[in-house]
Design an enzyme around this catalytic site. Structure first.
Site, PDB file in Angstrom:
ATOM      1  N   HIS A  82      18.481 -25.867  13.845  1.00 17.95           N
ATOM      2  CA  HIS A  82      19.905 -25.495  13.809  1.00 17.95           C
ATOM      3  C   HIS A  82      20.094 -24.093  13.235  1.00 17.95           C
ATOM      4  CE1 HIS A  82      21.490 -29.590  14.730  1.00 17.95           C
ATOM      5  NE2 HIS A  82      20.372 -29.976  14.147  1.00 17.95           N
ATOM      6  N   ASN A 154      25.942 -34.535  15.537  1.00 12.95           N
ATOM      7  CA  ASN A 154      25.557 -33.793  16.742  1.00 12.95           C
ATOM      8  C   ASN A 154      26.578 -34.040  17.844  1.00 12.95           C
ATOM      9  OD1 ASN A 154      23.196 -32.621  15.786  1.00 12.95           O
ATOM     10  ND2 ASN A 154      21.857 -34.212  16.613  1.00 12.95           N
TER      11      ASN A 154
HETATM   12 FE1  HDE Z   1      19.054 -32.414  10.669  1.00 12.44          FE
HETATM   13  N1  HDE Z   1      18.292 -30.918   9.486  1.00 12.44           N
HETATM   14  N2  HDE Z   1      17.379 -33.503  10.315  1.00 12.44           N
HETATM   15  N3  HDE Z   1      19.703 -33.852  11.920  1.00 12.44           N
HETATM   16  N4  HDE Z   1      20.675 -31.330  11.033  1.00 12.44           N
HETATM   17  C1  HDE Z   1      18.903 -29.765   9.224  1.00 12.44           C
HETATM   18  O1  HDE Z   1      19.049 -28.847   7.086  1.00 12.44           O
HETATM   19  C2  HDE Z   1      16.428 -33.227   9.409  1.00 12.44           C
HETATM   20  C3  HDE Z   1      19.101 -35.042  12.195  1.00 12.44           C
HETATM   21  C4  HDE Z   1      21.763 -31.705  11.756  1.00 12.44           C
HETATM   22  O2  HDE Z   1      24.962 -26.416  10.272  1.00 12.44           O
HETATM   23  C5  HDE Z   1      18.171 -28.973   8.187  1.00 12.44           C
HETATM   24  O3  HDE Z   1      20.224 -27.282   6.020  1.00 12.44           O
HETATM   25  C6  HDE Z   1      15.460 -34.293   9.338  1.00 12.44           C
HETATM   26  C7  HDE Z   1      19.989 -35.916  12.893  1.00 12.44           C
HETATM   27  C8  HDE Z   1      22.725 -30.644  11.798  1.00 12.44           C
HETATM   28  O4  HDE Z   1      23.801 -26.198   8.426  1.00 12.44           O
HETATM   29  C9  HDE Z   1      17.002 -29.864   7.801  1.00 12.44           C
HETATM   30  C10 HDE Z   1      15.863 -35.213  10.256  1.00 12.44           C
HETATM   31  C11 HDE Z   1      21.152 -35.213  13.051  1.00 12.44           C
HETATM   32  C12 HDE Z   1      22.164 -29.614  11.060  1.00 12.44           C
HETATM   33  C13 HDE Z   1      17.198 -31.043   8.705  1.00 12.44           C
HETATM   34  C14 HDE Z   1      17.080 -34.714  10.870  1.00 12.44           C
HETATM   35  C15 HDE Z   1      20.963 -33.936  12.438  1.00 12.44           C
HETATM   36  C16 HDE Z   1      20.884 -30.085  10.580  1.00 12.44           C
HETATM   37  C17 HDE Z   1      17.851 -27.567   8.579  1.00 12.44           C
HETATM   38  C18 HDE Z   1      15.180 -36.516  10.606  1.00 12.44           C
HETATM   39  C19 HDE Z   1      22.434 -35.650  13.775  1.00 12.44           C
HETATM   40  C20 HDE Z   1      22.735 -28.241  10.812  1.00 12.44           C
HETATM   41  C21 HDE Z   1      18.683 -26.688   7.682  1.00 12.44           C
HETATM   42  C22 HDE Z   1      15.009 -37.388   9.490  1.00 12.44           C
HETATM   43  C23 HDE Z   1      23.051 -36.820  13.209  1.00 12.44           C
HETATM   44  C24 HDE Z   1      23.605 -28.208   9.609  1.00 12.44           C
HETATM   45  C25 HDE Z   1      19.418 -27.589   6.843  1.00 12.44           C
HETATM   46  C26 HDE Z   1      24.169 -26.825   9.414  1.00 12.44           C
HETATM   47  C27 HDE Z   1      20.031 -29.341   9.775  1.00 12.44           C
HETATM   48  C28 HDE Z   1      16.378 -32.082   8.661  1.00 12.44           C
HETATM   49  C29 HDE Z   1      17.753 -35.410  11.903  1.00 12.44           C
HETATM   50  C30 HDE Z   1      22.004 -32.954  12.436  1.00 12.44           C
HETATM   51  C31 HDE Z   1      15.625 -29.239   7.902  1.00 12.44           C
HETATM   52  C32 HDE Z   1      14.248 -34.336   8.428  1.00 12.44           C
HETATM   53  C33 HDE Z   1      19.707 -37.342  13.348  1.00 12.44           C
HETATM   54  C34 HDE Z   1      24.072 -30.635  12.511  1.00 12.44           C
HETATM   55  O5  HDE Z   1      17.098 -30.276   6.475  1.00 12.44           O
END
Ligand code: HDE
Length: 774
Positions: A82, A154
């Protein structure tokens, strides 16, 4: 309280302004003159200090060192996923309908809560293009009076994996190949398809990505989903399980694949620009927040769907979305880095009344989001960055660390303490602390998921069969394109076998495009009823057109009165007119008609609809050697029309966009080879009337009927937009007090109507009779 011998630093801002001096000043630069970072005025910032004009630079040049040191550290690590995003400020207004199911104050009362939203792509780097085929992030921070609540969702309701431990795998597979670091920001490559074809649980999310949802027309026209199931608690301590939805008031719309590709080159900032321009123009994007509410049963299942499995959705026909409030984005950020880049979200930012479930994907996220900020934002005090600060009072015992902004007083940052009079106190029940819902946990330590997670493909089939034929065509084309970009045949064959399991016609179409035989299905898939709510093309669509862009084509000899009339009518409808001509400046030498775009600078992707007041004769710069667009051989040779206008109209025609021609522009229509009576083509004498018809056509977004299905298509004969065998879906039973009939899937109507008459109160749907097996 500080001791009498203690004094804290002066209460000035980071730029030396006393707090409270004015609403703006504390955040901005201070004063008239350029200074160092510590406020010393500078006479010269253009020349370094040298030993003589031709001499070496002196080590003592402290200003040079400070300036370059700071510049060298201007970048912070981009988000690992993202990375590319755009943000906006806004307000969430609660309907008060959530009171029955949650104690969360910002939902239960009719109150306004400030919000900051960040939309993003997932795969690309910070500088990548906006319109790539990808999932979009939709993260909302509610600055509630009970602390910050983050809904980090999402635009796709299902996820690639069931267990967070596989997140690094799916991301490594989807990101560019590690040797050459290509391709950027897209899934059309071997490692992505290798992973998803080996992990059938990824097939559901993958098909959503291959559908039009993977290429949204705008952030403003995206649905949002919390994906996981959350647990809400009401004032009586009763709990329910919910899935969150954001419904865009402007309707759910997408690009065509050709548009997305053109935009990635012609305007890589397409979505970011669209969001900012719409807000600047006063066409504030808005969404209604809703929930699907399900009983909190011991097995955490609903209609045979395991609610802890994030690869599954709950069809809206089985459990309608009930609306809780409306969010309006009404201000752009002042500084991209300070706000959009430094904002941090965390699914663990919860408020009383909203809790997490044991969804194994959500559980891993609860660890991940605090962890990633340590590196990205350089230490543990990221909650103190202005965009992340709570609007509720903060009284923590977190101390020190890099970039500590707070000057904490007292001597006893620990509990229990007697030295600081035991402060701060733990919150008694009556004062509404956050308390985890007490749910029984038992089981053996295992690395496994429940057997109810095992069906990976029936909802993929359901999704595909819920789409209209035109959307199905797009899905087939997307798979063919993406797999066509792979080099490894075993990968393509394995993916084709999954498609064969999902839908034979789909597999045939893709296999034909790839020049491969249709393999045996990888497995047998249960039949489930389609969910028409999943389709974004409805038989009747009449969405608001606010913020849409209408191109008005005219040359210097055009009837300027019609041009002005057209512009005024477009503006009156809440849209933005862009006058397109052969050259810049003003039309016909008259100062009152400003030209916004020329045939050299524009491309069809900029416009949602076109109104040609006149044709444009070949302009002096229409030589192919000067502007390659002029060399396009398509269209009917016509020396009276600039070939770039023919190209512009031809592209819009291909993309099923509405185009209106006034009589003076008919040469352009003929040059583009467009026949009268074609769907979405308007011929009018008067600009006002033409705009009126365009508004109606834009309400339906596109004229999909323009291109009937070819008879060679295995699915030929079906209407382009009408789903074969569409069924009526109603929730089979509702709890007393719930008007299930009013809870239609909300993109099938003009949503602002719903905003003015929200449901009386949200309640949960009792488990309907089992319609299908998942
Ligand atoms: Fe994320 N995700 N994610 N994700 N995600 C990040 O956090 C992560 C997942 C989502 O505009 C990171 O600050 C793991 C699902 C959005 O700043 C990080 C897993 C969904 C955004 C991270 C998931 C999301 C992130 C990268 C599996 C939808 C952007 C930078 C366990 C429900 C937020 C940060 C923004 C961002 C990890 C799965 C949505 C690396 C480990 C499912 C919208 O922490």
């Amino acid at each position: 309280m500080p001791n009498p011998d203690q004094r804290a630093p002066e209460t000035v801002t980071a730029t030396g302004c006393p707090f409270g001096a004015s609403a703006v000043a504390p955040r901005s630069q201070q004063g008239e003159f350029l200074t160092t970072a510590t406020g010393t005025r500078l006479r010269d910032s253009d020349h370094s200090l040298k030993a003589g004009r031709r001499g070496p630079t002196l080590l003592q040049d402290h200003h040079l060192r400070e300036k370059i040191m700071h510049f060298d550290h201007e970048r912070i690590p981009e988000r690992v996923v993202h990375a590319r995003g755009a943000g906006a400020h806004g307000v969430f207004t609660s309907y008060g309908t959530g009171a029955k199911i949650t104690t969360a104050r910002f939902l239960a009362e009719k109150i306004e809560t400030p919000v900051f939203v960040r939309f993003s792509t997932v795969l690309g780097s910070r500088g990548s293009a906006d319109t790539v085929r990808d999932t979009r992030g939709f993260a909302t921070k509610f600055y509630t009076e009970e602390g910050n609540y983050d809904l980090v969702g999402n635009n796709i309701p299902v996820f690639f994996i069931q267990d967070g431990i596989k997140f690094p795998d799916v991301v490594h597979a989807a990101k560019p190949h590690p040797d050459r670091e290509i391709p950027q920001a897209q899934s059309a490559h071997d490692t992505f398809w290798d992973f998803v074809s080996l992990h059938t649980e990824a097939q559901a999310h993958t098909m959503w990505n291959m559908s039009d949802r993977g290429i949204p027309a705008s952030f403003r026209t995206m649905e949002g989903f919390g994906v996981h199931t959350f647990r809400l608690t009401n004032a009586d301590g009763e709990t329910c399980l919910v899935k969150f939805h954001w419904k865009p008031v402007a309707g759910v719309h997408s690009m065509t694949w050709e548009e997305a590709q053109l935009a990635a080159g012609a305007d890589p900032d397409f979505h970011r620009r669209d969001l900012a321009d719409a807000i600047e123009a006063g066409a504030f994007p808005s969404w209604e927040l809703g929930v699907q509410v399900m009983p909190d049963t011991q097995d955490e299942m609903f209609e045979g769907i395991d609610l802890l499995d994030p690869t599954k959705l709950v069809p809206e026909e089985l459990c309608p979305v009930q609306l809780l409030g409306k969010m309006t984005l009404n201000a752009n950020p002042t500084n991209y880095f300070a706000e959009t880049e430094q904002v941090m979200f965390n699914p663990g930012h919860l408020v009383p009344g909203i809790d997490v479930t044991n969804d194994p994907l959500l559980q891993a996220r609860l660890f991940s989001y605090v962890d990633t900020q340590l590196t990205r934002l350089g230490g543990p005090n990221f909650a103190q960055i202005p965009i992340n600060r709570a609007h509720a009072p903060v009284n923590d015992m977190l101390r020190d660390g890099f970039h500590q902004h707070a000057v904490h007083t007292g001597q006893a940052p620990y509990r229990p303490n007697s030295i600081d009079a035991g402060n701060p106190a733990e919150t008694p029940e009556a004062q509404r602390p956050f308390v985890e819902v007490s749910t029984p946990v038992s089981g053996e330590k295992v690395r496994a998921v429940p057997a109810t997670f095992d069906d990976h493909l029936s909802q993929v089939r359901m999704f595909y069969r819920s789409l209209t034929p035109v959307e199905q065509d797009h899905v087939a084309a997307a798979y063919t394109f993406e797999l066509g970009k792979c080099y490894e045949n075993p990968v393509r064959e394995r993916q084709l076998a999954h498609l064969a399991a999902v839908d034979t016609d789909l597999a045939k179409t893709v296999a034909t495009g790839l020049g491969l035989p249709v393999p045996e299905p990888s497995t047998k898939v249960a039949d489930v009823e389609p969910s028409p709510a999943l389709s974004q093309v409805k038989a009747e669509m009449n969405f608001p057109v606010d913020g849409r862009i209408v191109g008005i084509v005219a040359d210097d000899d055009a009837d300027l009165a019609q041009v002005k009339k057209a512009s005024a009518a477009v503006e009156k409808a809440g849209m933005t007119p862009f006058v397109v001509a052969a050259h810049g400046g003003h039309l016909g030498g008259k100062k009152d008609v400003v030209i916004d775009r020329t045939l050299l600078t524009t491309r069809s992707i900029e416009f949602d609809a076109l109104l040609a007041v006149s044709a444009i004769a070949p302009a002096p710069d229409s030589a192919a050697a000067f502007d390659a667009k002029a060399g396009d051989p398509s269209g009917v040779p016509n020396s009276a029309v600039d070939p770039r206008l023919t190209l512009l109209i031809g592209e819009m025609y291909r993309h099923c966009k509405a185009i209106a021609f006034l009589p003076e522009a008919e040469a352009a229509m003929a040059a583009a080879g467009i026949e009268a009576g074609t769907p979405g083509i308007v011929q009018e004498k008067d600009a006002d009337k033409a705009v009126g018809t365009l508004v109606d056509l834009l309400g339906a977004h596109r004229a999909w009927d323009r291109f009937p299905r070819s008879s060679a298509d295995p699915r030929a004969g079906r209407d382009v937009v009408t789903r074969a065998g569409a069924m009526s879906h109603r929730p089979s039973s509702c709890l007393p007090g719930q008007d299930c009939s009013s809870s239609r899937p909300s993109d099938s109507r003009r949503p602002e109507r719903a905003s003015t008459s929200p449901p009386d109160g949200v309640s949960w749907v009792a488990s309907a009779s089992r319609l299908s097996t998942y």
